[in-house]
Design an enzyme around this catalytic site. Structure first.
Site, PDB file in Angstrom:
ATOM      1  N   ASP A 169       0.849  -1.191   0.000  1.00  0.00           N
ATOM      2  CA  ASP A 169       0.000   0.000   0.000  1.00  0.00           C
ATOM      3  C   ASP A 169       0.889   1.246   0.000  1.00  0.00           C
ATOM      4  OD1 ASP A 169       0.951   0.142   2.575  1.00  0.00           O
ATOM      5  OD2 ASP A 169      -0.986  -0.133   3.547  1.00  0.00           O
TER       6      ASP A 169
ATOM      7  N   GLY B 103       0.981   3.696   2.186  1.00  0.00           N
ATOM      8  CA  GLY B 103       1.310   4.220   3.505  1.00  0.00           C
ATOM      9  C   GLY B 103       0.347   5.291   3.983  1.00  0.00           C
TER      10      GLY B 103
ATOM     11  N   GLN C   2     -11.584   7.172  -5.678  1.00  0.00           N
ATOM     12  CA  GLN C   2     -12.207   7.704  -4.459  1.00  0.00           C
ATOM     13  C   GLN C   2     -13.541   8.352  -4.835  1.00  0.00           C
ATOM     14  OE1 GLN C   2     -11.388   7.285  -1.341  1.00  0.00           O
ATOM     15  NE2 GLN C   2      -9.327   6.413  -1.482  1.00  0.00           N
TER      16      GLN C   2
ATOM     17  N   GLY D 137     -11.675   3.950  -0.083  1.00  0.00           N
ATOM     18  CA  GLY D 137     -12.636   4.721   0.700  1.00  0.00           C
ATOM     19  C   GLY D 137     -13.857   3.928   1.114  1.00  0.00           C
TER      20      GLY D 137
ATOM     21  N   ASP E  15      -7.839  -7.584   0.134  1.00  0.00           N
ATOM     22  CA  ASP E  15      -6.933  -7.795   1.266  1.00  0.00           C
ATOM     23  C   ASP E  15      -7.683  -7.398   2.516  1.00  0.00           C
ATOM     24  OD1 ASP E  15      -6.560  -4.732   0.903  1.00  0.00           O
ATOM     25  OD2 ASP E  15      -5.582  -5.196   2.806  1.00  0.00           O
TER      26      ASP E  15
ATOM     27  N   CYS F 208     -12.504 -28.709   5.793  1.00  0.00           N
ATOM     28  CA  CYS F 208     -11.237 -28.005   5.596  1.00  0.00           C
ATOM     29  C   CYS F 208     -10.057 -28.964   5.757  1.00  0.00           C
ATOM     30  CB  CYS F 208     -11.119 -26.865   6.613  1.00  0.00           C
ATOM     31  SG  CYS F 208      -9.577 -25.940   6.490  1.00  0.00           S
TER      32      CYS F 208
ATOM     33  N   CYS G  84      -6.839 -27.954   6.272  1.00  0.00           N
ATOM     34  CA  CYS G  84      -5.688 -27.311   6.921  1.00  0.00           C
ATOM     35  C   CYS G  84      -5.236 -28.133   8.126  1.00  0.00           C
ATOM     36  CB  CYS G  84      -6.042 -25.887   7.327  1.00  0.00           C
ATOM     37  SG  CYS G  84      -6.768 -25.745   8.974  1.00  0.00           S
TER      38      CYS G  84
ATOM     39  N   CYS H 175      -7.585 -28.340  11.194  1.00  0.00           N
ATOM     40  CA  CYS H 175      -8.790 -29.149  11.031  1.00  0.00           C
ATOM     41  C   CYS H 175      -8.489 -30.626  10.783  1.00  0.00           C
ATOM     42  CB  CYS H 175      -9.627 -28.606   9.870  1.00  0.00           C
ATOM     43  SG  CYS H 175     -10.220 -26.932  10.151  1.00  0.00           S
TER      44      CYS H 175
ATOM     45  N   HIS I 174      -5.811 -21.746   9.631  1.00  0.00           N
ATOM     46  CA  HIS I 174      -7.142 -22.173   9.193  1.00  0.00           C
ATOM     47  C   HIS I 174      -7.890 -21.050   8.470  1.00  0.00           C
ATOM     48  CE1 HIS I 174     -11.220 -23.528   8.941  1.00  0.00           C
ATOM     49  NE2 HIS I 174     -11.550 -22.361   9.481  1.00  0.00           N
TER      50      HIS I 174
HETATM   51 ZN   LIG Z   1      -9.055 -25.596   8.667  1.00  0.00          ZN
END
Ligand SMILES: [Zn+2]
Length: 372
Positions: free
Chosen positions: A91, A93, A188, A215, A265, A303, A305, A308, A334
């Protein structure tokens, strides 16, 4: 050639594409984990990769203050420092100067501020922000803009938007093009359709590799955010990626993808993970809740991961109750995995012309789940 974007398919306004960068390809829609200070908190770079992330975000404000842009440059840039050879977006800043620094003072050329860390004085102009992002070796550089506060009167929003347009032109002039790198402009104009149009027109005249919608997620609420997306996304060229900054929950992401956004993000999945909140296919869980103390089921059976696939809810609950650092690490993993899987599902169903059904199904599972 600069960073480019290929649109593979659309389903309604939703889009599936690929961004081509110097540091690899990024399938879209995409969620970018936030690596604030040169690290996605609690995650090794290998762990971030394992969640399916293809691009991450770094924060100029934090990195310019500590360890410093010149030092990152001397250490080989952010990719090498973090062991993240993939794409990195930084970004400008500006947003964090306004939200974190002390004694900031805006003028027409930039902003002067005191570090929240040690009180030292710094100045950020469009040219300095672009220079810092170059030194960090950002794959995607963002123009310095002013994130218009909410609410703003039409006059306030116009003045702020016009300042951002002038800074966008200065950012473009300062940007050094490199193969596979790109500079994004930021639309914007607060909640006013005519100002969003004027902002988009000004940015299209300057010309950028991608366009962010700024914005939003500043207190206007989801319904108004969607209204702004409905009028802003169609103003942007189909052959450039569109990035909704700082958004959001899984539900926000589905709604914004449906309105033509490609990139996101947000600190929500990582921050929530550190505070025992898990986003799952069955809704949001708070793992501190006593009802998980003896629950030997996986957190989210859908899931794959490590949290999990290898542990029970009761163990995750125990880790948080005991203050063990593995708890925040596993839930961060996760949540990031869940966000990546959500976006992968969106991409696959857009390409199959089934995105609406997908979003309806995901939301129905959240509603039917035993969240809490
Ligand atoms: Zn998970």
């Amino acid at each position: 050639m600069s960073l480019s974007f290929t649109l593979h398919g659309t389903d309604g306004a939703a889009r599936a594409g690929t961004m081509h960068t110097a540091h690899g390809a990024v399938p879209t829609p995409v969620f970018m984990p936030v690596g604030t200070a040169g690290t996605v908190k609690g995650m090794t770079a290998d762990a971030v990769r394992a969640t399916g992330a293809s691009v991450i975000l770094g924060n100029t404000y934090h990195l310019m203050l500590r360890p410093g842009a010149e030092r990152v440059h001397a250490l080989g840039g952010l990719h090498r420092m973090m062991d993240w050879p993939g794409p990195i977006l930084t970004d400008s800043g500006g947003f964090q100067v306004m939200s974190l620094s002390k004694l900031r003072k805006m003028d027409k050329d930039g902003v002067t501020f005191q570090s929240h860390i040690d009180g030292s004085r710094h100045r950020l102009t469009p040219e300095r922000s672009i220079d810092i992002q170059h030194k960090l070796d950002a794959t995607i550089t963002m123009v310095l803009d002013e994130c218009t506060p909410f609410p703003a009167t039409p006059d306030q929003a116009r003045d702020s938007m016009e300042l951002s347009s002038r800074w966008a032109a200065r950012s473009k002039a300062a940007f050094v093009p490199r193969d596979g790198y790109g500079l994004f402009g930021i639309v914007q104009g607060s909640v006013y359709p005519d100002l969003r149009k004027a902002s988009a027109d000004a940015l299209l005249d300057i010309g950028f590799e991608g366009y962010a919608i700024g914005g939003l997620a500043v207190g206007e609420g989801q319904e108004m955010m969607y209204q702004v997306l409905d009028v802003t996304a169609p103003l942007l060229p189909a052959d450039r990626p569109r990035y909704l900054m700082g958004v959001g929950t899984p539900d926000d992401l589905l709604g914004a993808v449906a309105r033509g956004v490609d990139m996101f993000d947000c600190v929500i999945p990582t921050r929530a993970g550190r505070t025992a909140r898990a986003y799952t296919s069955q809704g949001v869980f708070n793992l501190r809740n006593a009802r998980f103390a003896d629950d030997d089921r996986p957190l989210d059976p859908a899931c794959a991961c490590p949290a999990c696939s290898r542990h029970a809810r009761a163990y995750l609950h125990h880790l948080f109750r005991a203050g063990e650092m593995l708890g925040p690490m596993l839930l961060t993993w996760h949540n990031l995995h869940y966000y990546q899987a959500l976006m992968a599902g969106a991409r696959a169903t857009i390409l199959a012309g089934q995105f609406d059904n997908y979003a309806v199904g995901v939301r129905a599972a959240w509603a039917a789940g035993e969240s809490g």
